[in-house]
Design a protein around this motif. Structure first.
Motif, PDB file in Angstrom:
ATOM      1  N   GLY A  16      81.538  80.713  98.382  1.00  0.00           N
ATOM      2  CA  GLY A  16      82.575  79.794  98.861  1.00  0.00           C
ATOM      3  C   GLY A  16      83.109  78.899  97.760  1.00  0.00           C
ATOM      4  N   PHE A  17      82.208  78.301  96.997  1.00  0.00           N
ATOM      5  CA  PHE A  17      82.621  77.392  95.917  1.00  0.00           C
ATOM      6  C   PHE A  17      83.353  78.132  94.809  1.00  0.00           C
ATOM      7  CE2 PHE A  17      80.263  74.059  97.883  1.00  0.00           C
ATOM      8  CZ  PHE A  17      80.733  72.880  97.317  1.00  0.00           C
ATOM      9  N   PHE A  18      82.794  79.262  94.398  1.00  0.00           N
ATOM     10  CA  PHE A  18      83.392  80.007  93.283  1.00  0.00           C
ATOM     11  C   PHE A  18      84.805  80.455  93.650  1.00  0.00           C
ATOM     12  CE2 PHE A  18      83.832  83.495  90.184  1.00  0.00           C
ATOM     13  CZ  PHE A  18      83.327  82.883  89.042  1.00  0.00           C
ATOM     14  N   THR A  19      84.962  80.896  94.898  1.00  0.00           N
ATOM     15  CA  THR A  19      86.282  81.333  95.372  1.00  0.00           C
ATOM     16  C   THR A  19      87.264  80.160  95.360  1.00  0.00           C
ATOM     17  OG1 THR A  19      85.164  82.923  96.817  1.00  0.00           O
ATOM     18  CG2 THR A  19      87.485  82.498  97.266  1.00  0.00           C
ATOM     19  N   ALA A  20      86.847  79.039  95.922  1.00  0.00           N
ATOM     20  CA  ALA A  20      87.723  77.860  96.009  1.00  0.00           C
ATOM     21  C   ALA A  20      88.186  77.418  94.629  1.00  0.00           C
ATOM     22  CB  ALA A  20      86.980  76.723  96.712  1.00  0.00           C
ATOM     23  N   ILE A  21      87.248  77.325  93.688  1.00  0.00           N
ATOM     24  CA  ILE A  21      87.569  76.841  92.336  1.00  0.00           C
ATOM     25  C   ILE A  21      88.560  77.789  91.662  1.00  0.00           C
ATOM     26  CG2 ILE A  21      86.590  76.422  90.026  1.00  0.00           C
ATOM     27  CD1 ILE A  21      83.957  75.568  91.616  1.00  0.00           C
ATOM     28  N   ASN A  22      88.315  79.085  91.778  1.00  0.00           N
ATOM     29  CA  ASN A  22      89.208  80.057  91.140  1.00  0.00           C
ATOM     30  C   ASN A  22      90.606  80.070  91.760  1.00  0.00           C
ATOM     31  OD1 ASN A  22      87.938  81.851  88.900  1.00  0.00           O
ATOM     32  ND2 ASN A  22      86.297  81.503  90.374  1.00  0.00           N
ATOM     33  N   ILE A  23      90.676  79.862  93.071  1.00  0.00           N
ATOM     34  CA  ILE A  23      91.991  79.820  93.734  1.00  0.00           C
ATOM     35  C   ILE A  23      92.806  78.643  93.208  1.00  0.00           C
ATOM     36  CG2 ILE A  23      93.152  79.280  95.925  1.00  0.00           C
ATOM     37  CD1 ILE A  23      91.021  81.006  97.327  1.00  0.00           C
ATOM     38  N   VAL A  24      92.200  77.453  93.190  1.00  0.00           N
ATOM     39  CA  VAL A  24      92.971  76.243  92.841  1.00  0.00           C
ATOM     40  C   VAL A  24      93.246  76.176  91.337  1.00  0.00           C
ATOM     41  CG1 VAL A  24      93.090  73.736  93.036  1.00  0.00           C
ATOM     42  CG2 VAL A  24      92.086  75.071  94.884  1.00  0.00           C
ATOM     43  N   GLU A  25      92.368  76.773  90.527  1.00  0.00           N
ATOM     44  CA  GLU A  25      92.678  76.826  89.085  1.00  0.00           C
ATOM     45  C   GLU A  25      93.936  77.662  88.839  1.00  0.00           C
ATOM     46  OE1 GLU A  25      88.378  76.071  86.884  1.00  0.00           O
ATOM     47  OE2 GLU A  25      89.036  78.129  87.183  1.00  0.00           O
ATOM     48  N   LYS A  26      94.118  78.695  89.647  1.00  0.00           N
ATOM     49  CA  LYS A  26      95.300  79.554  89.482  1.00  0.00           C
ATOM     50  C   LYS A  26      96.524  78.979  90.209  1.00  0.00           C
ATOM     51  CE  LYS A  26      92.931  83.997  88.845  1.00  0.00           C
ATOM     52  NZ  LYS A  26      91.492  83.683  88.878  1.00  0.00           N
ATOM     53  N   ASN A  27      96.300  78.235  91.298  1.00  0.00           N
ATOM     54  CA  ASN A  27      97.399  77.655  92.095  1.00  0.00           C
ATOM     55  C   ASN A  27      97.101  76.193  92.422  1.00  0.00           C
ATOM     56  OD1 ASN A  27      98.566  80.473  92.975  1.00  0.00           O
ATOM     57  ND2 ASN A  27      96.401  80.509  93.494  1.00  0.00           N
ATOM     58  N   PRO A  28      97.316  75.281  91.461  1.00  0.00           N
ATOM     59  CA  PRO A  28      96.927  73.879  91.665  1.00  0.00           C
ATOM     60  C   PRO A  28      97.616  73.212  92.859  1.00  0.00           C
ATOM     61  CG  PRO A  28      97.476  74.313  89.366  1.00  0.00           C
ATOM     62  CD  PRO A  28      97.885  75.523  90.137  1.00  0.00           C
ATOM     63  N   LYS A  29      98.720  73.794  93.339  1.00  0.00           N
ATOM     64  CA  LYS A  29      99.459  73.141  94.439  1.00  0.00           C
ATOM     65  C   LYS A  29      98.820  73.389  95.807  1.00  0.00           C
ATOM     66  CE  LYS A  29     104.103  73.149  92.342  1.00  0.00           C
ATOM     67  NZ  LYS A  29     103.933  74.221  91.312  1.00  0.00           N
ATOM     68  N   LEU A  30      97.961  74.398  95.896  1.00  0.00           N
ATOM     69  CA  LEU A  30      97.397  74.744  97.207  1.00  0.00           C
ATOM     70  C   LEU A  30      96.402  73.691  97.692  1.00  0.00           C
ATOM     71  CD1 LEU A  30      96.778  78.601  96.880  1.00  0.00           C
ATOM     72  CD2 LEU A  30      98.583  77.450  98.159  1.00  0.00           C
ATOM     73  N   LYS A  31      96.462  73.431  99.008  1.00  0.00           N
ATOM     74  CA  LYS A  31      95.541  72.471  99.621  1.00  0.00           C
ATOM     75  C   LYS A  31      94.389  73.274 100.231  1.00  0.00           C
ATOM     76  CE  LYS A  31      95.543  68.531 102.710  1.00  0.00           C
ATOM     77  NZ  LYS A  31      96.011  68.095 104.023  1.00  0.00           N
ATOM     78  N   VAL A  32      93.189  73.099  99.666  1.00  0.00           N
ATOM     79  CA  VAL A  32      92.047  73.946 100.037  1.00  0.00           C
ATOM     80  C   VAL A  32      90.873  73.097 100.503  1.00  0.00           C
ATOM     81  CG1 VAL A  32      90.370  75.634  99.135  1.00  0.00           C
ATOM     82  CG2 VAL A  32      92.755  75.736  98.383  1.00  0.00           C
ATOM     83  N   ALA A  33      90.192  73.552 101.562  1.00  0.00           N
ATOM     84  CA  ALA A  33      88.977  72.864 102.028  1.00  0.00           C
ATOM     85  C   ALA A  33      87.846  73.859 102.211  1.00  0.00           C
ATOM     86  CB  ALA A  33      89.255  72.152 103.347  1.00  0.00           C
ATOM     87  N   ILE A  34      86.632  73.378 101.932  1.00  0.00           N
ATOM     88  CA  ILE A  34      85.416  74.160 102.196  1.00  0.00           C
ATOM     89  C   ILE A  34      84.712  73.512 103.377  1.00  0.00           C
ATOM     90  CG2 ILE A  34      83.130  74.807 101.309  1.00  0.00           C
ATOM     91  CD1 ILE A  34      84.318  74.721  98.464  1.00  0.00           C
TER      92      ILE A  34
END
Length: 402
Positions: A16-34
């Motif tokens: 979960g964490f690894f996925t979240a970090i990689n998503i937002v590093e590539k798309n800083p505008k996305l609003k993501v929650a775990i």
């Protein structure tokens, strides 16, 4: 009140964490929650590898790496060509964590503490503005037009994309079944064998390089075997338990194994070696010294089990005693009666059927904008950092896909 996000990730573990970090590093505008159901995140990371966190394995060739996965070998080949163990090392280095290789190929943080990995993830999620919400146990999942609605016991969340990284959580699997996903029922995968046998009763802690076979199956494995207070463990046994997860479950964990303490020496060859020893050491007591690559205590136990008394000299061995000894050495029969969990490594075989997942993106083939990462799918590996590598690879591929 609904809380709105672009992406919700259910499961605050490694994947979960690894996925979240990689998503937002590539798309800083996305609003993501775990969303994590427990009070603490990354609990399995904390206890893994005896509290040191076995991050990955020093196997850098994708076609070799897949061989450590009893389930998932075929499916992981493509993903590993995109993100393999070398990429894991580089990723952690970039995020301030240096890894080291141990003699057996397992890789750990140089700090020897899983806390290093946890802090790396927590720092990254904070820096990237990813919300980590604990105490959020998912009660239901709805698909509403193009959006996902996730209800926990005290909140409602709406997201365009839903990522499930919940490991072996039966409740989530049940929810997915209502959405038409097939779940391969979970069975334990890494376990040790319970064996009560006079030959090994007094030998906990003794190890040997062996070949083990399960009677009436094709299951066989070589490697170090460790005798424990309750039976047998070590890589040779754990490998068998992983590859035989389904078969041994169907046998209700009651089965017979054959142990070759000489690894790859056949009984006829062993007999020849014993005859030479008989000539060479005629006047010495047979039980006194092991002439093979395992401890004297084990040798003495196998000699006694062959019907040879402690003081018997090599010269006095009968043909039958030599055959018995050769048999104990190369084809020792042991009854397994039950299993025990291996340390804290509770790994299960089972999960979402692999045919229902697109391994280029980790997206469900049945539902758009539904993704899976880590052990929720029917992939598992033997011990040595491979289960974590699957978490990192699936998280990376998923983030790329998004």
């Amino acid at each position: 009140m609904n809380q709105n996000f672009d992406i919700i990730i259910v499961g605050g573990g490694a994947a979960g964490f690894f996925t979240a970090i990689n998503i937002v590093e590539k798309n800083p505008k996305l609003k993501v929650a775990i969303l994590e159901r427990g009070a603490e995140v990354l609990q399995k990371v904390r206890i893994s590898g005896g509290g040191r966190c076995n991050v990955t394995h020093a196997c850098f060739e994708p076609n070799e790496l897949v061989k450590y996965y009893p389930r998932g070998e075929k499916e992981l080949r493509g993903p590993f060509h995109q993100f393999c163990s070398g990429d894991t090392i580089e990723w952690f280095e970039k995020h301030g964590v240096e890894l080291k290789i141990e003699d057996d190929g397992r890789m750990f943080p140089v700090s020897n503490s899983s806390q290093t990995i946890i802090e790396c993830f927590l720092t990254a999620t904070q820096k990237l503005g990813i919300e980590v919400l604990t105490g959020q146990s998912v009660q239901s999942i709805f698909k509403k037009e193009a959006l996902w609605k996730i209800e926990t016991q005290n909140e409602n969340y709406i997201a365009e994309k839903l990522i499930l990284a919940t490991g072996s959580n039966p409740k989530i699997w049940e929810m997915l079944q209502t959405y038409g996903h097939a779940i391969v029922s979970p069975v334990p995968s890494l376990f040790t064998f319970n064996i009560k046998d006079s030959r090994i009763k007094e030998l906990p802690g003794v190890a040997a390089q062996v070949t083990v076979k399960v009677k009436d199956t094709k299951l066989t494995s070589t490697g170090p075997l460790l005798i424990t207070h309750w039976g047998m463990s070590g890589p040779a046994v754990l490998k068998l338990s992983a590859w035989g997860a389904r078969i041994l479950h169907d046998k209700n964990y009651q089965f017979t194994i054959f142990v070759n303490w000489l690894n790859d020496v056949e009984s006829t060859e062993a007999e020849k070696i014993l005859k030479d020893l008989k000539q060479e050491h005629a006047k010495k007591a047979v039980s006194k010294k092991s002439h093979f690559d395992f401890p004297n205590r084990l040798w003495e136990s196998l000699v006694l089990a062959s019907g040879i008394e402690a003081e018997t000299k090599w010269a006095d061995l009968s043909k039958v005693q030599l055959q018995n000894l050769s048999n104990q050495l190369t084809n020792g029969t042991f009854q397994v009666n039950g299993k025990s969990t291996f340390k804290e490594e509770f790994v299960t075989a089972g999960g979402i059927d692999l045919k229902e997942i697109n391994f280029k993106t980790m997206e469900s083939k049945l539902h758009e904008n539904l993704y899976f990462a880590g052990e929720i799918v029917n992939i598992d590996a033997i011990t040595g950092g491979f289960n974590f590598q699957n978490a990192w690879t699936s998280g990376f591929i998923l983030a790329n896909g998004i």
